[in-house]
Design a protein around this motif. Structure first.
Motif: not given
Ligand code: GLU
Length: 281
Positions: A63-78
């Motif tokens: 859910x954390x990853x999904x919600x951040x993607x929805x916000x458009x806050x993408x991260x780099x690396x693992x």
């Protein structure tokens, strides 16, 4: 006349992170914190602080990853998932133990609450009950199977480290006063690590140059700077942002379901509008 050259120094890349615990759905307060770190970043990293296995639930990780993607806050690396790296934290702990900077603490919450009402010592800080137990007493209790945590002897550690400073944006150079948090736990009774130990280890491992997080963690920074020194890790730049509050003036918490990003998304909210409101807050 000689031509004048203007030289610009290369700017060091800002590497920041967002480090939530998967103990609930992200809410607006998390979004604000993640956005504050993301908007400054050249490289943005994600870390899931899940050493407290009793409070984490599998559904919150994705859910954390999904919600951040929805916000458009993408991260780099693992994504760094702390529970998969307990051996790293054990090694860091062993370094401190070898230097004689830790002591076992057998206190229960009730022991600490009782002692804290005594007319001495700062409030809310471990009163040091187990700090002076003899090694015979420590061994006897350990052998008898009494559960124990490991605490940092902050006065001893600070004396060894000497004067420490860190740079806090908006405040400037600040002298670390780790005593403000007292002898913090570095290995819990139920988990052989703690938030303070893992955060310091992982910020260095993930090459974090800027720790941008809520002001509720400002006091913890004083301990983190001490731990960085003891473990030979670099001290990043710190920035502590204000906490987002609800209409009642209270800080948003995981129990405020209406403010979860899932609920907002289901209600048709737009991430761009959310960020705009942050910019105005
Ligand atoms: N895991 C912590 C939290 O969810 C954040 C730690 C940090 O940013 O240093 O509050």
């Amino acid at each position: 006349m000689r031509a004048r050259h203007i030289y610009t120094l290369p700017r060091m890349p800002v590497i920041s992170r967002f480090a939530p615990s998967p103990t609930g759905y992200l809410h607006l307060g998390h979004a604000y914190s993640a956005w504050m770190a993301w908007r400054r970043a050249d490289v943005f990293r994600l870390r899931l602080e899940d050493i407290d296995r009793t409070r984490c639930r599998p559904e919150y990780y994705s859910a954390i990853e999904e919600d951040l993607h929805w916000l458009g806050l993408n991260w780099q690396g693992e994504v760094r998932v702390q529970s998969a790296h307990m051996a790293d934290y054990a090694a860091a702990l062993a370094k401190l133990q070898a230097r004689g900077l830790l002591y076992p603490c057998f206190c229960t919450r009730a022991d600490i609450a009782r002692a804290a009402t005594a007319p001495h010592g700062p409030e809310g800080i471990y009163p040091g009950i187990c700090r002076h137990l003899s090694s015979t007493e420590q061994d006897a209790r350990i052998t008898s199977g009494t559960p124990y945590a490991l605490r940092l002897n902050v006065a001893k550690a600070h004396a060894e480290a000497g004067v420490l400073r860190f740079f806090e944006e908006n405040t400037g150079w600040t002298e670390a006063q780790p005593e403000r948090l007292g002898d913090v736990v570095l290995a819990r009774k139920d988990t052989p690590a703690s938030y303070h130990l893992c955060v310091v280890h992982d910020d260095a491992l993930q090459d974090i140059t800027h720790v941008i997080r809520g002001e509720d963690l400002r006091e913890a920074t004083h301990i983190h700077v001490l731990l960085q020194n003891l473990l030979g890790l670099p001290t990043p730049i710190y920035a502590h942002h204000k906490l987002l509050r609800g209409a009642d003036g209270k800080r948003l918490a995981k129990r405020d379901n209406s403010a979860t990003l899932r609920a907002l998304r289901a209600a048709g909210a737009d991430a761009a509008v959310i960020f705009k409101s942050f910019g105005e807050s």
